[in-house]
Every structure is written in structure tokens, then in C-alpha cells.
Design a protein around this motif. Structure first.
Motif, PDB file in Angstrom:
ATOM      1  N   ALA A 127       0.830  -1.200   0.000  1.00  0.00           N
ATOM      2  CA  ALA A 127       0.000   0.000   0.000  1.00  0.00           C
ATOM      3  C   ALA A 127       0.869   1.256   0.000  1.00  0.00           C
ATOM      4  O   ALA A 127       0.542   2.251  -0.659  1.00  0.00           O
ATOM      5  CB  ALA A 127      -0.948  -0.005   1.194  1.00  0.00           C
ATOM      6  N   GLN A 128       1.987   1.227   0.715  1.00  0.00           N
ATOM      7  CA  GLN A 128       2.911   2.365   0.710  1.00  0.00           C
ATOM      8  C   GLN A 128       3.506   2.568  -0.681  1.00  0.00           C
ATOM      9  O   GLN A 128       3.586   3.695  -1.174  1.00  0.00           O
ATOM     10  CB  GLN A 128       4.019   2.146   1.738  1.00  0.00           C
ATOM     11  N   LEU A 129       3.909   1.468  -1.318  1.00  0.00           N
ATOM     12  CA  LEU A 129       4.457   1.546  -2.671  1.00  0.00           C
ATOM     13  C   LEU A 129       3.434   2.143  -3.631  1.00  0.00           C
ATOM     14  O   LEU A 129       3.754   3.019  -4.433  1.00  0.00           O
ATOM     15  CB  LEU A 129       4.874   0.153  -3.141  1.00  0.00           C
ATOM     16  N   ASN A 130       2.195   1.686  -3.555  1.00  0.00           N
ATOM     17  CA  ASN A 130       1.146   2.177  -4.458  1.00  0.00           C
ATOM     18  C   ASN A 130       0.806   3.646  -4.226  1.00  0.00           C
ATOM     19  O   ASN A 130       0.392   4.338  -5.154  1.00  0.00           O
ATOM     20  CB  ASN A 130      -0.105   1.312  -4.327  1.00  0.00           C
ATOM     21  N   ALA A 131       0.979   4.137  -3.012  1.00  0.00           N
ATOM     22  CA  ALA A 131       0.641   5.525  -2.691  1.00  0.00           C
ATOM     23  C   ALA A 131       1.801   6.492  -2.934  1.00  0.00           C
ATOM     24  O   ALA A 131       1.587   7.692  -3.088  1.00  0.00           O
ATOM     25  CB  ALA A 131       0.189   5.629  -1.234  1.00  0.00           C
ATOM     26  N   ALA A 132       3.014   5.977  -2.986  1.00  0.00           N
ATOM     27  CA  ALA A 132       4.199   6.829  -3.111  1.00  0.00           C
ATOM     28  C   ALA A 132       4.409   7.285  -4.550  1.00  0.00           C
ATOM     29  O   ALA A 132       3.947   6.650  -5.502  1.00  0.00           O
ATOM     30  CB  ALA A 132       5.432   6.067  -2.634  1.00  0.00           C
ATOM     31  N   THR A 133       5.144   8.380  -4.693  1.00  0.00           N
ATOM     32  CA  THR A 133       5.631   8.807  -6.000  1.00  0.00           C
ATOM     33  C   THR A 133       6.967   8.120  -6.205  1.00  0.00           C
ATOM     34  O   THR A 133       7.891   8.287  -5.399  1.00  0.00           O
ATOM     35  CB  THR A 133       5.828  10.345  -6.036  1.00  0.00           C
ATOM     36  N   ILE A 134       7.089   7.320  -7.259  1.00  0.00           N
ATOM     37  CA  ILE A 134       8.310   6.577  -7.519  1.00  0.00           C
ATOM     38  C   ILE A 134       9.381   7.553  -8.019  1.00  0.00           C
ATOM     39  O   ILE A 134       9.116   8.383  -8.890  1.00  0.00           O
ATOM     40  CB  ILE A 134       8.064   5.460  -8.554  1.00  0.00           C
ATOM     41  N   VAL A 135      10.587   7.443  -7.465  1.00  0.00           N
ATOM     42  CA  VAL A 135      11.700   8.308  -7.849  1.00  0.00           C
ATOM     43  C   VAL A 135      12.910   7.450  -8.183  1.00  0.00           C
ATOM     44  O   VAL A 135      13.059   6.335  -7.675  1.00  0.00           O
ATOM     45  CB  VAL A 135      12.041   9.328  -6.740  1.00  0.00           C
ATOM     46  N   SER A 136      13.786   7.968  -9.032  1.00  0.00           N
ATOM     47  CA  SER A 136      14.988   7.221  -9.400  1.00  0.00           C
ATOM     48  C   SER A 136      16.230   7.743  -8.692  1.00  0.00           C
ATOM     49  O   SER A 136      17.259   7.071  -8.667  1.00  0.00           O
ATOM     50  CB  SER A 136      15.196   7.261 -10.915  1.00  0.00           C
ATOM     51  N   ASN A 137      16.145   8.945  -8.134  1.00  0.00           N
ATOM     52  CA  ASN A 137      17.275   9.538  -7.436  1.00  0.00           C
ATOM     53  C   ASN A 137      16.854   9.777  -5.988  1.00  0.00           C
ATOM     54  O   ASN A 137      16.348  10.844  -5.652  1.00  0.00           O
ATOM     55  CB  ASN A 137      17.670  10.858  -8.118  1.00  0.00           C
ATOM     56  N   PRO A 138      17.032   8.779  -5.103  1.00  0.00           N
ATOM     57  CA  PRO A 138      16.506   8.906  -3.747  1.00  0.00           C
ATOM     58  C   PRO A 138      17.179  10.000  -2.941  1.00  0.00           C
ATOM     59  O   PRO A 138      18.368  10.286  -3.113  1.00  0.00           O
ATOM     60  CB  PRO A 138      16.779   7.530  -3.142  1.00  0.00           C
ATOM     61  N   GLN A 139      16.367  10.598  -2.065  1.00  0.00           N
ATOM     62  CA  GLN A 139      16.826  11.604  -1.120  1.00  0.00           C
ATOM     63  C   GLN A 139      16.573  11.073   0.291  1.00  0.00           C
ATOM     64  O   GLN A 139      15.699  10.222   0.481  1.00  0.00           O
ATOM     65  CB  GLN A 139      16.057  12.909  -1.324  1.00  0.00           C
ATOM     66  N   PRO A 140      17.318  11.554   1.295  1.00  0.00           N
ATOM     67  CA  PRO A 140      17.055  11.098   2.659  1.00  0.00           C
ATOM     68  C   PRO A 140      15.574  11.250   3.020  1.00  0.00           C
ATOM     69  O   PRO A 140      14.955  12.265   2.718  1.00  0.00           O
ATOM     70  CB  PRO A 140      17.936  12.015   3.505  1.00  0.00           C
ATOM     71  N   GLY A 141      15.009  10.197   3.605  1.00  0.00           N
ATOM     72  CA  GLY A 141      13.598  10.171   3.975  1.00  0.00           C
ATOM     73  C   GLY A 141      12.732   9.413   2.989  1.00  0.00           C
ATOM     74  O   GLY A 141      11.605   9.048   3.314  1.00  0.00           O
ATOM     75  N   ASP A 142      13.224   9.169   1.768  1.00  0.00           N
ATOM     76  CA  ASP A 142      12.463   8.378   0.800  1.00  0.00           C
ATOM     77  C   ASP A 142      12.400   6.929   1.267  1.00  0.00           C
ATOM     78  O   ASP A 142      13.263   6.457   2.015  1.00  0.00           O
ATOM     79  CB  ASP A 142      13.116   8.428  -0.584  1.00  0.00           C
ATOM     80  N   LEU A 143      11.388   6.215   0.817  1.00  0.00           N
ATOM     81  CA  LEU A 143      11.247   4.809   1.159  1.00  0.00           C
ATOM     82  C   LEU A 143      11.998   3.952   0.151  1.00  0.00           C
ATOM     83  O   LEU A 143      12.065   4.274  -1.029  1.00  0.00           O
ATOM     84  CB  LEU A 143       9.772   4.419   1.194  1.00  0.00           C
ATOM     85  N   VAL A 144      12.566   2.861   0.637  1.00  0.00           N
ATOM     86  CA  VAL A 144      13.317   1.904  -0.171  1.00  0.00           C
ATOM     87  C   VAL A 144      12.469   0.631  -0.231  1.00  0.00           C
ATOM     88  O   VAL A 144      12.147   0.062   0.804  1.00  0.00           O
ATOM     89  CB  VAL A 144      14.680   1.595   0.493  1.00  0.00           C
ATOM     90  N   PHE A 145      12.106   0.184  -1.441  1.00  0.00           N
ATOM     91  CA  PHE A 145      11.217  -0.967  -1.590  1.00  0.00           C
ATOM     92  C   PHE A 145      11.919  -2.154  -2.238  1.00  0.00           C
ATOM     93  O   PHE A 145      12.697  -1.988  -3.180  1.00  0.00           O
ATOM     94  CB  PHE A 145      10.022  -0.609  -2.479  1.00  0.00           C
ATOM     95  N   THR A 146      11.582  -3.335  -1.770  1.00  0.00           N
ATOM     96  CA  THR A 146      11.898  -4.581  -2.449  1.00  0.00           C
ATOM     97  C   THR A 146      10.563  -5.141  -2.916  1.00  0.00           C
ATOM     98  O   THR A 146       9.625  -5.248  -2.124  1.00  0.00           O
ATOM     99  CB  THR A 146      12.583  -5.574  -1.499  1.00  0.00           C
ATOM    100  N   VAL A 147      10.476  -5.475  -4.201  1.00  0.00           N
ATOM    101  CA  VAL A 147       9.222  -5.931  -4.787  1.00  0.00           C
ATOM    102  C   VAL A 147       9.450  -7.288  -5.445  1.00  0.00           C
ATOM    103  O   VAL A 147      10.441  -7.504  -6.128  1.00  0.00           O
ATOM    104  CB  VAL A 147       8.695  -4.916  -5.830  1.00  0.00           C
ATOM    105  N   SER A 148       8.501  -8.193  -5.241  1.00  0.00           N
ATOM    106  CA  SER A 148       8.531  -9.505  -5.877  1.00  0.00           C
ATOM    107  C   SER A 148       7.125  -9.827  -6.372  1.00  0.00           C
ATOM    108  O   SER A 148       6.169  -9.806  -5.591  1.00  0.00           O
ATOM    109  CB  SER A 148       8.998 -10.562  -4.876  1.00  0.00           C
ATOM    110  N   GLY A 149       6.990 -10.082  -7.658  1.00  0.00           N
ATOM    111  CA  GLY A 149       5.684 -10.413  -8.225  1.00  0.00           C
ATOM    112  C   GLY A 149       4.663  -9.300  -8.084  1.00  0.00           C
ATOM    113  O   GLY A 149       3.474  -9.567  -7.928  1.00  0.00           O
TER     114      GLY A 149
END
Length: 68
Positions: free
Chosen positions: A6-28
Motif C-alpha cells: 500500500a505504501q508503494l502504491n501511494a508513493a511517488t516513484i523516484v529514481s534519485n533517492p533523497q534522505p527520507g524516501d522509502l526503499v522498496f523490495t518488490v517480488s511479483g
């Protein structure tokens, strides 16, 4: 949101992370893990039950970063 997916779906995906951004591991299409990016290739996360929450290098299995 409560779950990693749910956090992944609600977040704005970024390619250049900044401190405070979320780090996701996704499978399937489901986020299986989430941490918090602290900068310079490091993140804070709780790896699994019995392990301590700590700051460590972003691991190679990271699928992407999200920002709120």
C-alpha cells in the motif's frame, strides 16, 4: 498506508533517492520489504524478526524508491 504494498502504491516513484524516501523490495508486484533511505547509499530497516533495526548499506535486491 500500513502495508509495504500500500505504501508503494501511494508513493511517488523516484529514481534519485533523497534522505527520507522509502526503499522498496518488490517480488511479483508485491512489496515485500520497506526501509527508509538515509543518504549516501544507506538505509534504516528492520531486516527480520530477531534482528535489530539498524542503518546499513542499501542491499542489491532493492526494486525502487518512493517519496511522499
Amino acid at each position: 498506508p500500513r502495508t509495504a504494498t500500500a505504501q508503494l502504491n501511494a508513493a511517488t516513484i523516484v529514481s534519485n533517492p533523497q534522505p527520507g524516501d522509502l526503499v522498496f523490495t518488490v517480488s511479483g508486484g508485491i512489496a515485500t520489504h520497506v526501509g527508509i533511505y538515509t543518504g549516501t547509499g544507506m538505509m534504516i530497516d528492520s531486516p527480520k524478526p530477531g534482528k535489530s533495526t539498524s542503518e546499513r548499506p542499501v542491499f542489491s535486491g532493492v526494486s525502487g524508491y518512493g517519496r511522499f
